[in-house]
Design a protein around this motif. Sequence first.
Motif, mmCIF file in Angstrom:
data_model
loop_
_atom_site.group_PDB
_atom_site.id
_atom_site.type_symbol
_atom_site.label_atom_id
_atom_site.label_comp_id
_atom_site.label_asym_id
_atom_site.label_seq_id
_atom_site.Cartn_x
_atom_site.Cartn_y
_atom_site.Cartn_z
ATOM 1 N N SER A 1 0.742 -1.168 -0.048
ATOM 2 C CA SER A 1 -0.007 -0.016 0.116
ATOM 3 C C SER A 1 0.869 1.212 -0.013
ATOM 4 O O SER A 1 0.191 2.421 0.120
ATOM 5 C CB SER A 1 -0.963 -0.060 1.204
ATOM 6 N N CYS A 2 2.174 1.074 -0.007
ATOM 7 C CA CYS A 2 3.196 2.123 -0.045
ATOM 8 C C CYS A 2 2.801 3.172 1.101
ATOM 9 O O CYS A 2 2.785 4.358 1.201
ATOM 10 C CB CYS A 2 3.275 3.030 -1.399
ATOM 11 N N GLN A 3 2.635 2.424 2.418
ATOM 12 C CA GLN A 3 2.422 3.217 3.537
ATOM 13 C C GLN A 3 3.580 3.505 4.402
ATOM 14 O O GLN A 3 4.556 2.335 4.830
ATOM 15 C CB GLN A 3 1.381 2.291 4.553
ATOM 16 N N ALA A 4 4.024 4.649 4.784
ATOM 17 C CA ALA A 4 5.373 4.991 5.242
ATOM 18 C C ALA A 4 5.176 5.187 6.626
ATOM 19 O O ALA A 4 6.264 5.601 7.443
ATOM 20 C CB ALA A 4 6.113 6.183 4.498
ATOM 21 N N SER A 5 3.937 5.338 7.206
ATOM 22 C CA SER A 5 4.033 5.832 8.690
ATOM 23 C C SER A 5 4.300 4.716 9.700
ATOM 24 O O SER A 5 4.692 5.065 10.752
ATOM 25 C CB SER A 5 2.563 6.398 8.962
ATOM 26 N N ASN A 6 4.222 3.562 9.467
ATOM 27 C CA ASN A 6 4.517 2.377 10.368
ATOM 28 C C ASN A 6 5.890 1.966 9.819
ATOM 29 O O ASN A 6 5.630 0.501 9.872
ATOM 30 C CB ASN A 6 3.321 1.672 10.570
ATOM 31 N N SER A 7 6.950 2.440 9.510
ATOM 32 C CA SER A 7 8.063 1.896 9.188
ATOM 33 C C SER A 7 8.733 0.955 10.340
ATOM 34 O O SER A 7 8.572 1.404 11.627
ATOM 35 C CB SER A 7 8.990 2.628 8.741
ATOM 36 N N ILE A 8 9.261 -0.343 9.998
ATOM 37 C CA ILE A 8 10.012 -1.020 10.991
ATOM 38 C C ILE A 8 11.519 -0.241 11.305
ATOM 39 O O ILE A 8 11.881 -0.343 12.487
ATOM 40 C CB ILE A 8 10.482 -2.356 10.284
ATOM 41 N N GLN A 9 11.993 0.069 10.307
ATOM 42 C CA GLN A 9 13.486 1.067 10.257
ATOM 43 C C GLN A 9 13.588 1.941 9.403
ATOM 44 O O GLN A 9 13.273 1.717 8.433
ATOM 45 C CB GLN A 9 14.626 -0.270 10.215
ATOM 46 N N ALA A 10 13.883 3.091 9.855
ATOM 47 C CA ALA A 10 14.178 4.355 8.726
ATOM 48 C C ALA A 10 15.751 4.597 8.648
ATOM 49 O O ALA A 10 16.377 4.673 9.734
ATOM 50 C CB ALA A 10 13.369 5.508 9.156
ATOM 51 N N TYR A 11 15.902 4.826 7.385
ATOM 52 C CA TYR A 11 17.653 5.184 7.277
ATOM 53 C C TYR A 11 17.467 6.437 6.111
ATOM 54 O O TYR A 11 16.720 6.611 5.439
ATOM 55 C CB TYR A 11 18.401 4.137 6.400
ATOM 56 N N SER A 12 18.559 7.262 6.558
ATOM 57 C CA SER A 12 18.861 8.650 5.795
ATOM 58 C C SER A 12 20.498 8.656 5.702
ATOM 59 O O SER A 12 21.096 8.065 6.278
ATOM 60 C CB SER A 12 18.057 9.904 6.247
ATOM 61 N N GLY A 13 20.670 9.829 4.804
ATOM 62 C CA GLY A 13 22.206 10.012 4.867
ATOM 63 C C GLY A 13 22.734 10.001 3.570
ATOM 64 O O GLY A 13 23.933 10.216 3.323
ATOM 65 N N GLY A 14 21.955 9.200 2.544
ATOM 66 C CA GLY A 14 22.778 9.086 1.121
ATOM 67 C C GLY A 14 23.435 7.738 0.994
ATOM 68 O O GLY A 14 23.759 7.463 -0.041
ATOM 69 N N SER A 15 23.849 7.088 2.012
ATOM 70 C CA SER A 15 24.519 5.976 1.892
ATOM 71 C C SER A 15 24.186 4.969 3.266
ATOM 72 O O SER A 15 24.331 5.439 4.284
ATOM 73 C CB SER A 15 25.889 5.964 1.869
ATOM 74 N N THR A 16 23.402 3.704 2.700
ATOM 75 C CA THR A 16 23.119 2.804 3.924
ATOM 76 C C THR A 16 23.474 1.490 3.565
ATOM 77 O O THR A 16 23.188 1.074 2.483
ATOM 78 C CB THR A 16 21.234 2.899 4.002
ATOM 79 N N MET A 17 23.906 0.831 4.641
ATOM 80 C CA MET A 17 24.432 -0.617 4.299
ATOM 81 C C MET A 17 23.565 -1.368 5.270
ATOM 82 O O MET A 17 23.411 -1.143 6.422
ATOM 83 C CB MET A 17 25.652 -0.974 4.920
ATOM 84 N N ILE A 18 22.825 -2.468 4.816
ATOM 85 C CA ILE A 18 21.895 -3.232 5.476
ATOM 86 C C ILE A 18 22.058 -4.708 5.298
ATOM 87 O O ILE A 18 21.958 -5.227 4.155
ATOM 88 C CB ILE A 18 20.365 -2.950 5.055
ATOM 89 N N PRO A 19 22.731 -5.489 6.460
ATOM 90 C CA PRO A 19 23.125 -6.814 6.420
ATOM 91 C C PRO A 19 21.886 -7.644 6.227
ATOM 92 O O PRO A 19 20.985 -7.422 6.904
ATOM 93 C CB PRO A 19 23.976 -7.148 7.449
ATOM 94 N N LEU A 20 21.949 -8.640 5.419
ATOM 95 C CA LEU A 20 20.831 -9.582 5.455
ATOM 96 C C LEU A 20 21.299 -10.719 6.223
ATOM 97 O O LEU A 20 22.036 -11.633 5.851
ATOM 98 C CB LEU A 20 20.535 -10.286 3.960
ATOM 99 N N SER A 21 20.818 -10.762 7.338
ATOM 100 C CA SER A 21 21.165 -11.849 8.563
ATOM 101 C C SER A 21 20.467 -12.796 8.958
ATOM 102 O O SER A 21 20.574 -13.764 9.691
ATOM 103 C CB SER A 21 21.665 -11.005 10.079
#
Length: 234
Positions: free
Chosen positions: A76-96
């Motif tokens: 639904s492209c709903q952004a109000s209930n995000s699990i985690q939010a990142y900003s800053g132009g460069s984000t590293m997210i590990p797939l653990s």
Amino acid sequence: MALLTRTLMCFVIMTVLIELAAAATYIVGGTNGGWDASTNLQTWASSQKFLVGDTLNFQYSPSHNVLEVSKADYDSCQASNSIQAYSGGSTMIPLSSAGKRYFICGTMGHCSQGMKLEVDTSLATTSTPPPTASPAVNLAPQESPSSTLPPSSDTPLASSLAPDTSAASPSPVKAPELAFSPTPATIDAMSSTESPTSISRTGSSSEPSAAALLNNKDSLTLGFGVMMMLILAF
């Protein structure tokens, strides 16, 4: 106990090193794209195989951000209930962990323009080489070399191996035959020694000669005289 602990620690460290060596870092959108509305992020994600231990590298401009959301908010492209939010132009997210994860851009209208990403992470599998086939072992009994010599042309093998039964079963001894077959000369000699009174072969008795009768008479007379003298002497 200490040896077991050290062994387990070595095993864990080796596992981590293997995962790190096999892990890959993916630039979201590829080297010719990025985290923006101009890149077909769904086509790029479907062409990749994400494994546990890999890392997602989000590169974006200040007008964008990265939100991790649930499946329902993703659809639904709903952004109000995000699990985690990142900003800053460069984000590293590990797939653990294995499973699906969902990311969208929280800027108004960007998710509906295609800035959304579904990542399906699988467990890492280590390929093991096939077991080496051990050489076949011949268990058939080995034939021992024959200790007997081949039979010569002079002495047959059968006769040399057959037991000698001549000594075990002696042949019966025949008793000597006592049959007597007189020759004509023997018969003549026997007939010449017969007494005057013997019976001839024809069964008739031969008559005594006169000289033989006189001799018998003198003998009787002498014997009678001697008997009388003995009687008179007693």
